[in-house]
Design an enzyme around this catalytic site. Structure first.
Site, PDB file in Angstrom:
ATOM      1  N   VAL A  12       0.836  -1.212   0.000  1.00 30.15           N
ATOM      2  CA  VAL A  12       0.000   0.000   0.000  1.00 30.15           C
ATOM      3  C   VAL A  12       0.868   1.260   0.000  1.00 30.15           C
ATOM      4  O   VAL A  12       0.619   2.201  -0.761  1.00 30.15           O
ATOM      5  CB  VAL A  12      -0.968   0.001   1.206  1.00 30.15           C
ATOM      6  CG1 VAL A  12      -1.849   1.247   1.177  1.00 30.15           C
ATOM      7  CG2 VAL A  12      -1.834  -1.259   1.206  1.00 30.15           C
ATOM      8  N   LYS A 203     -13.256  -5.404   9.630  1.00 29.57           N
ATOM      9  CA  LYS A 203     -13.916  -4.389   8.796  1.00 29.57           C
ATOM     10  C   LYS A 203     -15.391  -4.260   9.172  1.00 29.57           C
ATOM     11  O   LYS A 203     -15.952  -3.161   9.167  1.00 29.57           O
ATOM     12  CB  LYS A 203     -13.763  -4.772   7.322  1.00 29.57           C
ATOM     13  CG  LYS A 203     -12.316  -4.720   6.835  1.00 29.57           C
ATOM     14  CD  LYS A 203     -12.174  -5.434   5.509  1.00 29.57           C
ATOM     15  CE  LYS A 203     -10.787  -5.328   4.932  1.00 29.57           C
ATOM     16  NZ  LYS A 203     -10.554  -6.260   3.823  1.00 29.57           N
TER      17      LYS A 203
HETATM   18  P1  NDP Z   1       3.169  -4.820   3.717  1.00 27.66           P
HETATM   19  O1  NDP Z   1       3.514  -5.955   4.593  1.00 27.66           O
HETATM   20  O2  NDP Z   1       3.268  -4.978   2.252  1.00 27.66           O
HETATM   21  O3  NDP Z   1       4.038  -3.551   4.119  1.00 27.66           O
HETATM   22  C1  NDP Z   1       4.329  -3.196   5.434  1.00 27.66           C
HETATM   23  C2  NDP Z   1       5.389  -2.120   5.451  1.00 27.66           C
HETATM   24  O4  NDP Z   1       5.611  -1.728   6.769  1.00 27.66           O
HETATM   25  C3  NDP Z   1       6.734  -2.559   4.874  1.00 27.66           C
HETATM   26  O5  NDP Z   1       7.244  -1.562   4.043  1.00 27.66           O
HETATM   27  C4  NDP Z   1       7.624  -2.709   6.093  1.00 27.66           C
HETATM   28  O6  NDP Z   1       8.975  -2.378   5.862  1.00 27.66           O
HETATM   29  C5  NDP Z   1       7.024  -1.671   7.006  1.00 27.66           C
HETATM   30  N1  NDP Z   1       7.309  -1.968   8.402  1.00 27.66           N
HETATM   31  C6  NDP Z   1       7.034  -3.082   9.089  1.00 27.66           C
HETATM   32  N2  NDP Z   1       7.445  -2.960  10.369  1.00 27.66           N
HETATM   33  C7  NDP Z   1       8.009  -1.739  10.470  1.00 27.66           C
HETATM   34  C8  NDP Z   1       8.629  -1.022  11.507  1.00 27.66           C
HETATM   35  N3  NDP Z   1       8.757  -1.543  12.703  1.00 27.66           N
HETATM   36  N4  NDP Z   1       9.066   0.217  11.244  1.00 27.66           N
HETATM   37  C9  NDP Z   1       8.952   0.765  10.020  1.00 27.66           C
HETATM   38  N5  NDP Z   1       8.364   0.126   8.995  1.00 27.66           N
HETATM   39  C10 NDP Z   1       7.911  -1.104   9.222  1.00 27.66           C
HETATM   40  O7  NDP Z   1       1.678  -4.378   4.130  1.00 27.66           O
HETATM   41  P2  NDP Z   1       0.558  -3.753   3.224  1.00 27.66           P
HETATM   42  O8  NDP Z   1       1.083  -2.597   2.484  1.00 27.66           O
HETATM   43  O9  NDP Z   1      -0.146  -4.825   2.492  1.00 27.66           O
HETATM   44  O10 NDP Z   1      -0.492  -3.260   4.342  1.00 27.66           O
HETATM   45  C11 NDP Z   1      -0.274  -2.087   5.095  1.00 27.66           C
HETATM   46  C12 NDP Z   1      -1.551  -1.775   5.859  1.00 27.66           C
HETATM   47  O11 NDP Z   1      -2.617  -1.586   4.937  1.00 27.66           O
HETATM   48  C13 NDP Z   1      -2.028  -2.892   6.782  1.00 27.66           C
HETATM   49  O12 NDP Z   1      -2.651  -2.318   7.916  1.00 27.66           O
HETATM   50  C14 NDP Z   1      -3.074  -3.629   5.957  1.00 27.66           C
HETATM   51  O13 NDP Z   1      -4.034  -4.308   6.740  1.00 27.66           O
HETATM   52  C15 NDP Z   1      -3.696  -2.463   5.234  1.00 27.66           C
HETATM   53  N6  NDP Z   1      -4.373  -2.771   3.990  1.00 27.66           N
HETATM   54  C16 NDP Z   1      -3.752  -3.515   3.036  1.00 27.66           C
HETATM   55  C17 NDP Z   1      -4.372  -3.759   1.834  1.00 27.66           C
HETATM   56  C18 NDP Z   1      -3.726  -4.553   0.752  1.00 27.66           C
HETATM   57  O14 NDP Z   1      -4.386  -4.793  -0.270  1.00 27.66           O
HETATM   58  N7  NDP Z   1      -2.484  -4.960   0.892  1.00 27.66           N
HETATM   59  C19 NDP Z   1      -5.703  -3.225   1.562  1.00 27.66           C
HETATM   60  C20 NDP Z   1      -6.275  -2.433   2.622  1.00 27.66           C
HETATM   61  C21 NDP Z   1      -5.615  -2.223   3.792  1.00 27.66           C
HETATM   62  P3  NDP Z   1       9.946  -3.278   4.941  1.00 27.66           P
HETATM   63  O15 NDP Z   1       9.369  -3.162   3.569  1.00 27.66           O
HETATM   64  O16 NDP Z   1      11.266  -2.658   5.064  1.00 27.66           O
HETATM   65  O17 NDP Z   1       9.855  -4.669   5.478  1.00 27.66           O
HETATM   66  N1  HSE Z   2      -6.247  -8.597   3.082  1.00 20.29           N
HETATM   67  C1  HSE Z   2      -7.313  -7.703   2.759  1.00 20.29           C
HETATM   68  C2  HSE Z   2      -8.231  -8.337   1.753  1.00 20.29           C
HETATM   69  C3  HSE Z   2      -6.739  -6.426   2.216  1.00 20.29           C
HETATM   70  O1  HSE Z   2      -7.847  -9.334   1.146  1.00 20.29           O
HETATM   71  O2  HSE Z   2      -9.354  -7.863   1.579  1.00 20.29           O
HETATM   72  C4  HSE Z   2      -7.768  -5.368   2.009  1.00 20.29           C
HETATM   73  O3  HSE Z   2      -8.246  -4.877   3.208  1.00 20.29           O
END
Ligand code: NDP
Ligand code: HSE
Length: 433
Positions: A12, A203
């Site tokens: 994201v 959600k």
């Molecule tokens: P990812 O696992 O792809 O990304 C997480 C990011 O957080 C990575 O860049 C990671 O760093 C960073 N991170 C983890 N721990 C730390 C820390 N201690 N300090 C700093 N950075 C940190 O997650 P998503 O992007 O998929 O999801 C992010 C949020 O969005 C979540 O809450 C998820 O539920 C929500 N979400 C996700 C959706 C989706 O389709 N993926 C849709 C809707 C909501 P690094 O890359 O260096 O490991």
């Molecule tokens: N893991 C979630 C899904 C991301 O599959 O719907 C979106 O919130």
């Protein structure tokens, strides 16, 4: 400029940076000033990212960024309930508005977080926390605010819907479909949250709170995931005329509510049964509006970034605009409106349906198709019906997508042919694909 600190650059976060870059000009016209990412935090600063980080300060400690960086808004995209919680509370403590996609944290800890934000007078915005790119939070909280809401129900986990669709349509195994959903960035860090129904329950708790005006009650949602749905169940359900979907349902019952997430058989001719793949759909029932449906991509970097950036724009507008005009009447700042030429209809492109009444004689079809070919119009479908109770036959066809003037020129030529009778029909065809 409004300066953003983005913590988390995964699926994201990278999507958000790309979107802020691609749409920078349009965003500036909406906000009235530019929105720039000045600081980001990740776990591993050495990892390559699919977004432009030039000129951006990269931190390896998200909480430190929030405590020390000179940013106006904090965007939390780490996920989980530990560091993300610290980040959000630290931002609130510094009086910084927060944008987050973290449904797990909000569903489980949201009551305390929103109270802390209220006390500090800052906004915590969370459009991306439910149904990815579908603006369901704003729709319920603002667009449907005149209604007493009776129910909110739908498909709100993209990963489960993707898996069930792949199993039903391609005969793919549960494990393979889940692996693809993970690769495409749909799944949570712990995919058990998806397939166990927990993410949908998070959600649903958020939706119920804003629909019914109740505190977040995640712990009281009845949850059943999809891990025990077998290909055999899916096939038998299909024979009965049903699809199996993971539904989340919140319904009012007098002074109580029901909150449940479970695999559900739904008739295959209903709208929800046709919501496939990563798509989500939410149906809201309001006492004035009746049923309203929302449909779109429920997960993935770009779709979710759409919702995050919408929140960023809301928050940025509130920071830079006078309080009586936070959202401009026409969505863009008045001085950023630009006249756009509207294309004349003859220049617009679409496919066409044409029905002609023609004399039933040799050479008719070949002359008609020759005219279409001469105008570089390809025929996608054609049929001729035999004459009934007279000498005239009916020819109907659908063309490829072409500019309207080209079709009209060909039609005028066809209508001059001696065997073409009066009374043709012509409609535009739109496939929305
Ligand atoms: P990812 O696992 O792809 O990304 C997480 C990011 O957080 C990575 O860049 C990671 O760093 C960073 N991170 C983890 N721990 C730390 C820390 N201690 N300090 C700093 N950075 C940190 O997650 P998503 O992007 O998929 O999801 C992010 C949020 O969005 C979540 O809450 C998820 O539920 C929500 N979400 C996700 C959706 C989706 O389709 N993926 C849709 C809707 C909501 P690094 O890359 O260096 O490991
Ligand atoms: N893991 C979630 C899904 C991301 O599959 O719907 C979106 O919130």
């Amino acid at each position: 400029p409004v300066r953003l600190g983005v913590v988390g650059l995964g699926t994201v976060g990278q999507g958000v940076l790309r979107l802020l870059g691609h749409n920078a000009e349009e965003i500036t016209r909406r906000v009235g000033t530019s929105v720039v990412v000045t600081d980001v935090a990740v776990r591993d600063p050495a990892r390559a990212r699919d977004c432009d980080l030039s000129g951006i300060r990269v931190w390896d400690d998200a909480v430190r960024l929030v405590r020390e960086a000179d940013v106006d808004v904090v965007v939390e995209l780490i996920g989980g309930k530990t560091v993300a919680r610290e980040v959000i509370l630290a931002a609130i403590a510094r009086g910084k508005p927060v944008v987050t996609a973290n449904k797990a944290l909000l569903a489980e800890d949201g009551n305390a977080i929103f109270e802390a934000a209220r006390m500090a007078g800052v906004v915590v915005a969370f459009e991306a926390a439910v149904a990815g790119g579908i603006p369901i939070i704003k729709a319920i909280r603002e667009g449907l605010a005149g209604n007493v809401i009776a129910s909110v129900a739908g498909i709100i986990n993209g990963t489960c819907n993707y898996i069930l669709t792949q199993m039903a349509e391609k005969g793919e195994s549960f494990e393979d479909a889940l692996a693809t959903a993970q690769r495409l960035g749909y799944a949570e860090a712990d995919p058990h949250f998806d397939v166990g129904g927990i993410d949908a329950a998070h959600k649903l708790a958020i939706l119920a709170a804003i629909a019914f005006g109740m505190p977040l009650a995640y712990g009281e949602v009845a949850v059943e995931g999809i891990t025990h749905v077998t290909p055999e169940d899916i096939k038998i359900a299909q024979v009965f005329g049903y699809r199996i979907k993971l539904l989340a349902i919140a319904k009012r019952h007098g002074a109580a509510v029901e909150l449940r997430v479970h695999p559900t058989l739904i008739p295959d001719d209903t709208v929800l049964a046709k919501v496939d793949g990563v798509l989500n759909a939410v149906v809201v029932h309001g006492n004035a509006v009746g049923q309203v449906g929302f449909y779109g991509r429920g997960a993935g970097g770009d779709a979710t970034a759409s919702a995050v950036v919408a929140d960023v724009i809301d928050v940025a507008r509130a920071l830079v605009t006078d309080s009586r005009h936070v959202v401009p009447a026409l969505a863009f700042q008045p001085d950023a409106l630009r006249p756009l030429p509207v294309l004349p209809i003859r220049a617009v492109e679409s496919a066409f349906y044409l029905r002609l009444r023609v004399a039933d004689e040799p050479g008719v079809l070949s002359q008609l198709t020759a005219i279409l070919a001469a105008h570089d119009i390809s025929i996608e479908a054609i049929l001729q019906r035999e004459p009934r109770g007279g000498d005239d036959a009916t020819v109907a066809l659908i063309t490829s997508v072409i500019p309207e003037h080209r079709f009209d020129d060909a039609l005028a030529e066809m209508q001059r042919l001696p065997f073409v009778r009066a009374g043709s029909a012509r409609f535009r065809v739109e496939k929305f694909d």
